[in-house]
Design a protein around this motif. Structure first.
Motif, short mmCIF file in Angstrom:
data_model
loop_
_atom_site.label_atom_id
_atom_site.label_comp_id
_atom_site.label_asym_id
_atom_site.label_seq_id
_atom_site.Cartn_x
_atom_site.Cartn_y
_atom_site.Cartn_z
N GLU A 855 0.83 -1.21 0.00
CA GLU A 855 0.00 0.00 0.00
C GLU A 855 0.86 1.26 0.00
N THR A 857 0.37 5.73 -0.38
CA THR A 857 -0.58 6.84 -0.35
C THR A 857 -0.12 7.89 -1.34
N SER A 859 -0.66 11.67 -2.50
CA SER A 859 -1.20 12.97 -2.12
C SER A 859 -1.08 13.93 -3.29
N SER A 911 -5.95 12.92 -1.00
CA SER A 911 -5.13 11.70 -0.98
C SER A 911 -5.96 10.49 -1.41
N SER A 912 -5.26 9.49 -1.87
CA SER A 912 -5.87 8.21 -2.24
C SER A 912 -4.87 7.12 -1.93
N VAL A 913 -5.37 5.91 -1.66
CA VAL A 913 -4.52 4.77 -1.30
C VAL A 913 -4.53 3.78 -2.45
N HIS A 914 -3.36 3.28 -2.80
CA HIS A 914 -3.22 2.38 -3.94
C HIS A 914 -2.36 1.18 -3.53
N HIS A 915 -2.57 0.07 -4.25
CA HIS A 915 -1.79 -1.14 -3.98
C HIS A 915 -0.81 -1.37 -5.12
N ASP A 941 3.81 8.39 -1.07
CA ASP A 941 4.39 8.03 0.23
C ASP A 941 4.41 6.52 0.37
N THR A 942 5.61 5.95 0.33
CA THR A 942 5.74 4.50 0.53
C THR A 942 6.13 4.16 1.97
#
Length: 960
Positions: A855, A857, A859, A911-915, A941-942
Motif C-alpha cells: 500500500e 498513499t 497525495s 489523498s488516495s490509497v493504492h496497492h 508516500d511508501t
C-alpha cells in the motif's frame, strides 16, 4: 463549448520583438508606433524645437479635455516642449493631433464621411478607440494623428495610450516612475490602432484603508477629498479602467466632498458603492443622517427616504447602483435568511430608481447585486432579481471564486461579474500589508471568469492601493482583454512591465524578483507566518526558503546600486522594498525557530539566534521608516500596517516581536549532538538516526556537534563502515560544527544496509548515530527510469508529466509560475464539459520507479479553488498502471475548518490509497473530470514521508 479566447495572441507574440526594440518601446505589451528614424509621411509629434498642435472640439466631453491636457503635460515631461491645445481648426500647424468622439465631433465625422478614417471596428463598441496617422486630414495640415473614440472614455483611452507610448508610465505619480526623456517624438505614417475592452466595467475598491492610506491622505490632503481622488481617477484612466468603489471605513465619498462625484464623472470614472452599501449611499452616511434602525423590517420608510436621496444625488453622474442590503459595517443582515424581506427591499429600490430616472427605463440604469458571503446563499436558495441586474459573484476573500454563471444564467441581460480580493480583513487571518497575490493566481481564476462569461464587471479590492501596483495593473490589463494575456505570457507581462518602468537592461531580473517575492507570499501570507511554518528538520526546507530569499535580496540590492539615481525611488517602492520586507519577515521567523529549537536542545549558541531575531525585528521597522523617507516623505504612513505577531484574525495593535528563548550555558565543556530530521538531541535523545540514504536522494545529511557549555572541547567522528564518508572526522568545538555524512555508493554492498557513526567528545560513551542506506543492485541501477523513490517518497512537480492524452481538443496544460514550488497544470480550453474520469478523458502520465510494494498513499497538492459550478465538486481520477481509476473530490470536505486550512496553506490537499504489486516501473495517471481542477504537485508516500510545508523537493528523474 467555451473556447479560450486567442484572437490577439499570435498577433501580439509576433509584435513583441518589435516592441522590445528602440527607446520608445515602452507601452506595456503593445507594439510601438513611434520611430527613431523618421520617414516621409511620419508625424512629428515633437521635432526637437516645437510640438504638434493638439485639437479638440470646443464642446468636447470633460474626460476628453482632461485626457488631452494630460497628453500636453506628458509631452512637456518627456521633451520639455510645450504643446498648444486649441479648439479652432484654422490654428493647426502642419503637424497636429486631432481628437474627438464619433457622433459628437464635426471634424471626426467629416473624416469618416470622407473615408479618410475607417471606424467600423469600433463605432458600435463600448469604449473603443482608433489611433491613426492621416495625410492631409484638413486644410493646411500635412499629417495628423487622429484619435477617435466610440464614446467619451474610449476617446480618452486613446490619448492615454499615446502618453504611455511616448514614455510616461501610468505610475509616474503613484510610484515616482521617471518618464523616458526624448527630444524628438515621431509617429509612423503606417500607424493604425483600434482597440476596445472585453470586460465592460473594470475597477478597484479602496478598502481596509486605515491606518496606512488614511494616515497618508489626512497628512497630504486633509481628508478623502477631490484633490486626493483626482490622482486616483487619473491613474485609473491611464490604466484604461473605468470603475471604482471608494474608501469607506470611516468616510463617505459623496458626503465628505461634494466635488468627489463631480470630478469622478468629469474624468470618466463610473462610481459605485461597495457590496454592502446600497443605492449609492455610504455606510457612514447612515450614521450621520439615518433615523432609527438599519432594519427594513421595522424602518422601511426612513430607509427608502435615505436611498431615494442617494439616487437623486447621483442621477447626473455615471454610477452603478448596488442593490439589496446587508447589516451595517459589512455584517449579515440577520442570523437567518429572510428571502421575502430581501426581495421586498430590491423591489423598493427598483421603484425608487424608476421614479428618479423617470426619463428612461429602469433596466437602463446600471445595477448590481453583490453575492458576497451569505448573500450567495439567498440566491442559491431561490431568490432572484430582475435579469437586467448584474450578478456580481464574489471570491472567498482569498482569491478563489465561489461561483460562476451556468449556461442559463449567461443568458441574463444584466450579465455577471466578479468581486476579487488582493487584501482582506477577516478570518482566518487578515492580510493587508504586502502584495501576496502572484499574477499567475489572478490569471487562473479570472480566466475561469472570462470563460464562463462573467465579464460585465471585474472589480478588485486593492486595500491601500500602493503595495498592490503590480497585481492591480495586471488585473486591469487582463480585464481590458484577456486574449491579450494568455497564460503563456504570464512571465512576459512581468518583463514588459519591468522594461517599461526601468528599461530593458535588468527587465528579466526584475521580473524574477517580483514573481519571486509575490510567489513566496502566495505560499503563505506574512500575517500567517510563524516560526513553525517551514520545517527546520526535514528536506532542508527552512534553509532552502531562506537561501532563495537571500539571493533575491542580493539581486535587488545589486540592481538598485546599478540603476540611475532617478529610478531608485520607484525601484525601491516597486521592487526592493517588497523583496527586502519579505526577506526580513521570513528570516525573522526562521531564526526564531532556530532559537527555540536550539534552546530546547541546550545549544550554547541559541541566544545568538535570539539576538539576530531582535536585529531583524528592528530592521523591519527601519525599512518602513526608509519607505516613509523616500522622495522627501511623499509616501509617509504607507506600509505602516502591523504584520508581525498575529495570533487571531484581527491584526495586533502594533508589530509584536515573536517570543524567543534564553539558554544559560553551563561553565564547562559539554557536548551535544543533533542530527538532520530529529528535534531530540544527544544525550537526552539516546538513539539518533539519520534519514535513509539513497543514490537517488540527497547526497548528504548533516550532524551538528555543539557545545552545551562555555569551554571548548575536541571531538572525533568515526564511521563503522568504510563506505560511509564524513566531511570532518575531528576538530575543536567552541560553539557548533556541522559535519556532513555521505555514502560511497561504489563501495557499499547492495541491499538494505545499516551501520553507524560514533561521535565522541565530552560525556560518557559518545553519540551513536544509526545510518540506513538502500543500495540498488547494478541491474536496478541500469533499469531505473522516471521519478525514482528515495527515502520512502516520490515527489513530482505536476508540469513534468511524461505523456498526455487530448480528448475533443481538451488537454492538460501548464500554467507557469502558479503553485508553491513550480508551475501547475489544468485542462484547457475551459468549458462546461464534465469528463468521465476514465480512458476517454484527458490524462497526464508520470513514469515512476519504486523500490517498495504494497500500500502507498498518493497525495495531490491542488490550487485551493472552489466548486464554482453548482452541485458539482472538483473531481479528478487517478490510477497506477492498469488499475481502475479512483475518483477523488478535492472538495469532499466543505467544512469551514477545511477551507480555512486550504486558504492559509495556499493549497488544498487530497489523498488516495493504492496497492503496488511489486517494485519496479509503474505509470501514474491523472484523469480529468471537472473543469477548474489545478494540480501543483504529486507525492507518493511508501512509508517515509516527513512533515513539511511544501512537501519534499522533486525526486530524481531519469529519462528512458
Amino acid at each position: 463549448m467555451l473556447m479560450q479566447p486567442i484572437k490577439k495572441f499570435l498577433q501580439l507574440t509576433a509584435l513583441t520583438a518589435a516592441a522590445l526594440c528602440g527607446q520608445h518601446a515602452v507601452a506595456l505589451g503593445e507594439p510601438s508606433y513611434l520611430t527613431d528614424t523618421p520617414q516621409a509621411g511620419d508625424l512629428r509629434l515633437v521635432d526637437g524645437r516645437k510640438a504638434a498642435t493638439l485639437y479638440r472640439d470646443s464642446d468636447a466631453d470633460s474626460a476628453i479635455a482632461l485626457a488631452l491636457d494630460d497628453l500636453k503635460a506628458d509631452i512637456k515631461r518627456v521633451t520639455g516642449e510645450r504643446a498648444t491645445v486649441t479648439t479652432e481648426l484654422n490654428k493647426l500647424g502642419k503637424q497636429a493631433v486631432i481628437v474627438g468622439e464619433i457622433g459628437h465631433s464635426e471634424v471626426i465625422d467629416q473624416l469618416i464621411a470622407q473615408q479618410k478614417i475607417d471606424v467600423s471596428d469600433i463605432v458600435d463598441r463600448w469604449e473603443g478607440y482608433l489611433i491613426q496617422v492621416v495625410q492631409n486630414p484638413v486644410a493646411g495640415v500635412e499629417q495628423a494623428l487622429i484619435v477617435a473614440g466610440s464614446d467619451r472614455r474610449g476617446t480618452a483611452y486613446g490619448l492615454y495610450d499615446i502618453s504611455e507610448q511616448i514614455g510616461v508610465s501610468p505610475w509616474y505619480w503613484w510610484a515616482d516612475v521617471p518618464v523616458k526623456k526624448s527630444s524628438d517624438l515621431t509617429i509612423k505614417a503606417s500607424t493604425r490602432i483600434t482597440d476596445a475592452p472585453k470586460v465592460k466595467y473594470r475597477g478597484i475598491f479602496l478598502n481596509d484603508e486605515a491606518p496606512a492610506l488614511t494616515g497618508w491622505v489626512n497628512e497630504k490632503f486633509g481628508n478623502y477629498n477631490h484633490e486626493f481622488y483626482e490622482h486616483v481617477f487619473e491613474l485609473l484612466m491611464r490604466l484604461k479602467a473605468n470603475y471604482m468603489w471608494p474608501a469607506m471605513w470611516n468616510n463617505a465619498f459623496n458626503d465628505d466632498d461634494p466635488l468627489n462625484m463631480v470630478r469622478a464623472h468629469e474624468h470618466g470614472i463610473v462610481m459605485g458603492t461597495s457590496h454592502h452599501e446600497p443605492m449609492m449611499r455610504a455606510d457612514k452616511e447612515w450614521n450621520r443622517y439615518g433615523k432609527g434602525a438599519w432594519d427594513y423590517a421595522t424602518n422601511p420608510d426612513e430607509l427608502a427616504r435615505f436611498w431615494r436621496a442617494g439616487a437623486q444625488r447621483n442621477k447626473p453622474y455615471d454610477s452603478i447602483f448596488t442593490m439589496g442590503m446587508r447589516g451595517q459595517e459589512d455584517t449579515p443582515m440577520s442570523e437567518e435568511q429572510n428571502i421575502g424581506l430581501l426581495e421586498a427591499i430590491v423591489e423598493e429600490q427598483r421603484n425608487i430608481l424608476s421614479g428618479v430616472f423617470n426619463d428612461r427605463d429602469v433596466s437602463d440604469v446600471p445595477q448590481l447585486w453583490a453575492l458576497y458571503k451569505e448573500v450567495q446563499g439567498y440566491y442559491e436558495n431561490g431568490m432572484r432579481v430582475p435579469e437586467d441586474v448584474t450578478l456580481l459573484w464574489a471570491d472567498d476573500n482569498w482569491g478563489n471564486i465561489r461561483r460562476l454563471p451556468t449556461p442559463a444564467e449567461r443568458e441574463r441581460s444584466g450579465g455577471a461579474g466578479v468581486y476579487y480580493h488582493f487584501d482582506y480583513v477577516g478570518g482566518p487571518r487578515s492580510y493587508r500589508w504586502m502584495n501576496v497575490t502572484p499574477i499567475a493566481k489572478i490569471w487562473e481564476q479570472m480566466n475561469l471568469a472570462n470563460a464562463f462569461e462573467a465579464d460585465r464587471i471585474w472589480i478588485v479590492n486593492v486595500g491601500d492601493l500602493k503595495p498592490q501596483e503590480f497585481p492591480m495593473e495586471y488585473f486591469l490589463r487582463l480585464a481590458w482583454d484577456p486574449a491579450d494575456w494568455p497564460k503563456e505570457r504570464i512571465t512576459e507581462f512581468g518583463k514588459l512591465w519591468a522594461e517599461r518602468e526601468f528599461g530593458p537592461e535588468h527587465a528579466t531580473e526584475i521580473e524574477q524578483l517580483i514573481s519571486g517575492y509575490s510567489r513566496h507570499n502566495g505560499r503563505r501570507k506574512p500575517e500567517l507566518m510563524s516560526p513553525d511554518t517551514y520545517s527546520q528538520l526535514h528536506y532542508n526546507e527552512a534553509d532552502r526558503i531562506s537561501a532563495g530569499l537571500t539571493e533575491l535580496l542580493e539581486k535587488a540590492e545589486a540592481i538598485y546600486d546599478d540603476i540611475p539615481r532617478a529610478q531608485r525611488d520607484a525601484f525601491f517602492q516597486l521592487v526592493l522594498h517588497p523583496v527586502n520586507a519579505t526577506y526580513i519577515v521570513n528570516e525573522l521567523y526562521n531564526v526564531t525557530a532556530k532559537n527555540r529549537l536550539y534552546a530546547n536542545q541546550a545549544r550554547a549558541n541559541a541566544n545568538l539566534y535570539a539576538e539576530r531575531a531582535n536585529e531583524l525585528f528592528q530592521a523591519d521597522a527601519e525599512l518602513t521608516e526608509r519607505y516613509h523617507d523616500i522622495n522627501g516623505g511623499k509616501w509617509n504612513h504607507f506600509m505602516a500596517q502591523p504584520h508581525i505577531g498575529y495570533t487571531h484574525w484581527n491584526n495586533p495593535p502594533a508589530n509584536t516581536m515573536p517570543v524567543t528563548y534564553h539558554y544559560q550555558a553551563n561553565a564547562a565543556a559539554d557536548m551535544g549532538v543533533a542530527v538532520e530530521g530529529m528535534s531530540e538531541a544527544w544525550p537526552e535523545a539516546g538513539a539518533l538516526a539519520l534519514p535513509e540514504f539513497s543514490p537517488y536522494g540527497p547526497t548528504s545529511y548533516y550532524v551538528d556537534i555543539y557545545n552545551r557549555g562555555t569551554e571548548p572541547f575536541d571531538f572525533t567522528a568515526t564511521p563503522s563502515a568504510d563506505w560511509v564518508s564524513v566531511s570532518r572526522t575531528e576538530g575543536e568545538i567552541e560553539l557548533s560544527e556541522r559535519v556532513y555524512v555521505s555514502i560511497n555508493w561504489d563501495q557499499a554492498p547492495t541491499g538494505q544496509q545499516q551501520t553507524s557513526l560514533l561521535i565522541k567528545g565530552t560525556g560518557w560513551g559518545g553519540a551513536k548515530i544509526t545510518i540506513n542506506a538502500l543500495v540498488p543492485t547494478p541491474e536496478q541501477r541500469r533499469e531505473v527510469t522516471g521519478f525514482v523513490e528515495a527515502g520512502g517518497v516520490v515527489s513530482i512537480e505536476a508540469p513534468h508529466y511524461t505523456g498526455k492524452q487530448t480528448v475533443a481538443g481538451a488537454e492538460w496544460q501548464t500554467i507557469e509560475q502558479l503553485g508553491h514550488t513550480q508551475g501547475s497544470i489544468s485542462v484547457f480550453p475551459v468549458s462546461d464539459t464534465e469528463f468521465s474520469g476514465n480512458i476517454d478523458a484527458p490524462w497526464v502520465e508520470y513514469d515512476v520507479y519504486l523500490f517498495s510494494s504494497g500500500e502507498v498513499t498518493l497525495s495531490g497538492l491542488f490550487a485551493p479553488s472552489l466548486n464554482f459550478v453548482p452541485e458539482r465538486g472538483l473531481r479528478y481520477a487517478v490510477a497506477f498502471d492498469d488499475a481502475e481509476p479512483q475518483v477523488v473530490d478535492i472538495l469532499a470536505d466543505l467544512s469551514q475548518q477545511a477551507w480555512a486550512q486550504a486558504v492559509s496553506d495556499g493549497v488544498r490537499r487530497s489523498s488516495s490509497v493504492h496497492h503496488i504489486e511489486q517494485p519496479g516501473h509503474h505509470k501514474l495517471r491523472i484523469y480529468a473530470i471537472d473543469p477548474g481542477v489545478t494540480l501543483q504537485k504529486l507525492i507518493i508516500d511508501t512509508g517515509g514521508l516527513q512533515p513539511s510545508y511544501l512537501g519534499p523537493p522533486e525526486s530524481y528523474h531519469r529519462a528512458p
